[in-house]
Design an enzyme around this catalytic site. Structure first.
Site, PDB file in Angstrom:
ATOM      1  N   ASN A 127      -3.219   4.423   4.697  1.00  0.00           N
ATOM      2  CA  ASN A 127      -3.634   3.213   3.772  1.00  0.00           C
ATOM      3  C   ASN A 127      -3.554   2.207   4.570  1.00  0.00           C
ATOM      4  OD1 ASN A 127      -2.136   5.196   1.321  1.00  0.00           O
ATOM      5  ND2 ASN A 127      -4.404   4.650   1.265  1.00  0.00           N
ATOM      6  N   THR A 187       5.995   0.840   2.329  1.00  0.00           N
ATOM      7  CA  THR A 187       6.960   1.698   3.129  1.00  0.00           C
ATOM      8  C   THR A 187       6.240   2.593   3.992  1.00  0.00           C
ATOM      9  OG1 THR A 187       8.515   1.227   1.467  1.00  0.00           O
ATOM     10  CG2 THR A 187       8.924   3.068   2.829  1.00  0.00           C
ATOM     11  N   LEU A 196       0.893  -1.164  -0.140  1.00  0.00           N
ATOM     12  CA  LEU A 196      -0.029  -0.188   0.113  1.00  0.00           C
ATOM     13  C   LEU A 196       0.956   1.116  -0.066  1.00  0.00           C
ATOM     14  CD1 LEU A 196      -2.208  -1.552   2.541  1.00  0.00           C
ATOM     15  CD2 LEU A 196      -3.165  -1.035   0.266  1.00  0.00           C
ATOM     16  N   PRO A 197       0.426   2.386  -0.391  1.00  0.00           N
ATOM     17  CA  PRO A 197       1.025   3.688  -0.648  1.00  0.00           C
ATOM     18  C   PRO A 197       1.715   4.203   0.706  1.00  0.00           C
ATOM     19  CG  PRO A 197      -1.002   3.793  -2.086  1.00  0.00           C
ATOM     20  CD  PRO A 197      -1.185   2.745  -0.910  1.00  0.00           C
ATOM     21  N   LYS A 217      14.433  -0.019   5.514  1.00  0.00           N
ATOM     22  CA  LYS A 217      14.004   0.669   3.914  1.00  0.00           C
ATOM     23  C   LYS A 217      14.222   2.110   4.132  1.00  0.00           C
ATOM     24  CE  LYS A 217      11.933   1.214   0.032  1.00  0.00           C
ATOM     25  NZ  LYS A 217      10.544   0.646  -0.165  1.00  0.00           N
ATOM     26  N   LYS A 236       7.819  11.194   0.143  1.00  0.00           N
ATOM     27  CA  LYS A 236       7.175  10.797   1.093  1.00  0.00           C
ATOM     28  C   LYS A 236       8.113   9.670   2.187  1.00  0.00           C
ATOM     29  CE  LYS A 236       5.874   6.564   1.501  1.00  0.00           C
ATOM     30  NZ  LYS A 236       5.246   5.132   1.346  1.00  0.00           N
TER      31      LYS A 236
END
Length: 327
Positions: free
Chosen positions: A99, A125, A94-95, A200, A275
């Site tokens: 979300n 992420t 998912l973004p 990440k 983001k």
């Protein structure tokens, strides 16, 4: 025994529309895997599960995103809760953090219908703190949540060459690894829940800084009269070599098969990079960690988003720098 083989044959016949998506291993021995989020990354990841013989039960907030996967044999349902009713291993891609929270804890979320013992793997992420919150919520329902963000981009997702950074209960790592190796070349256990996200975020901060540095360097060399292909060749045989110069060069015409060769279409969007850098900034603030270059990279990509680069690949920072100097 004959009845068993007839049953296996019937299963395979239902998948003959795209037989190349079924491995030689019998699907009868594999239980369904749920998949929520069929965007640029989720869709090829789910396809690789199909290729490896796993029946897939999928959903996406945009129904049209499910069409191709459905044609390849996946079962499509209307909500994450329905996925949870039908599968005891579920992946999400998912973004953003909001979300993930909605998909797991919302009115039609996974945790509304999750079965005890279900393994939940989130490859989004997001903020490590949100991963830990979801793990705690899942534990209350008797399920296990692991974070497993990825590196490699859309190309690696399509070729099943992603790198997964996994955080969660170590005893569940092997179960997660079974699925993740169908979609990636590297699966690395990072420790407790949230550690995958931490790895990440650190990787993407370095990636952003490296891309900006590569773009600046290439632009300077071009202004000094160097041929960009020659400059890239020299960099990649010298101490300045990095992934952004060698594998993902931001200068149009230097490499084929990368976003810079296609008007910066595809790849990893500038919005997503901004983001991720925001996540790095937040975690750095919370841990009182100085990240001067990471902070500057965050500002550069945020400005790019406001200047028409939001939907272009993040390597378009080269074009952004050229425009900033009036070229």
């Amino acid at each position: 025994m004959a009845a068993f083989f007839r049953g296996s044959r019937n299963v395979l016949l239902r998948w003959t529309k795209r037989v190349d998506y079924v491995s030689t291993r019998s699907m009868a021995s594999k239980t369904p895997v749920g998949f929520v989020g069929l965007g640029n990354m989720g869709s090829p990841m789910a396809k690789n599960l199909l290729r490896n013989g796993y029946p897939v039960i999928a959903t996406d907030v945009f129904p049209e995103s499910c069409k191709e996967l459905q044609e390849l044999g996946a079962q499509v349902v209307d909500s994450p809760a329905e996925v949870a009713e039908r599968a005891d291993r579920i992946l999400t891609m998912l973004p953003s953090s909001p979300n993930v929270i909605e998909v797991y804890t919302g009115p039609n979320g996974i945790l509304r219908k999750v079965k005890k013992g279900t393994l939940l793997i989130d490859s989004s992420t997001i903020d490590p703190a949100v991963s830990r919150e979801m793990a705690a919520a899942a534990e209350k329902m008797g399920a296990v949540f692991m974070d497993a963000p990825v590196s490699g981009g859309v190309g690696a997702a399509s070729l099943a060459k992603l790198t997964f950074m996994v955080g969660g209960v170590e005893e569940e790592y092997n179960a997660a690894q079974e699925l993740l190796t169908c979609m990636g070349a590297n699966v690395v256990y990072c420790g407790q829940v949230g550690n995958g996200q931490a790895a990440k975020i650190c990787n993407n901060m370095l990636l952003a800084i490296g891309m900006i540095g590569t773009a600046e360097t290439m632009n300077l060399g071009i202004r000094l009269g160097l041929d960009p292909k020659l400059l890239a060749q020299i960099l990649n045989m010298s101490s300045g070599r990095c992934w952004s110069s060698d594998v993902y060069n931001p200068v149009p015409g230097v490499m084929e098969g990368v976003p810079s060769a296609n008007s910066y279409q595809g790849g990893f969007g500038t919005t997503l990079m901004a983001k991720d850098l925001g996540l790095a900034q937040n975690t750095a603030t919370n841990t009182k960690t100085p990240i001067p270059l990471g902070s500057l990279a965050h500002q550069i990509f945020r400005v790019m988003c406001s200047r028409g680069y939001a939907n272009k690949d993040f390597s378009s920072v080269f074009q952004f720098l050229r425009e900033e100097e009036g070229q």
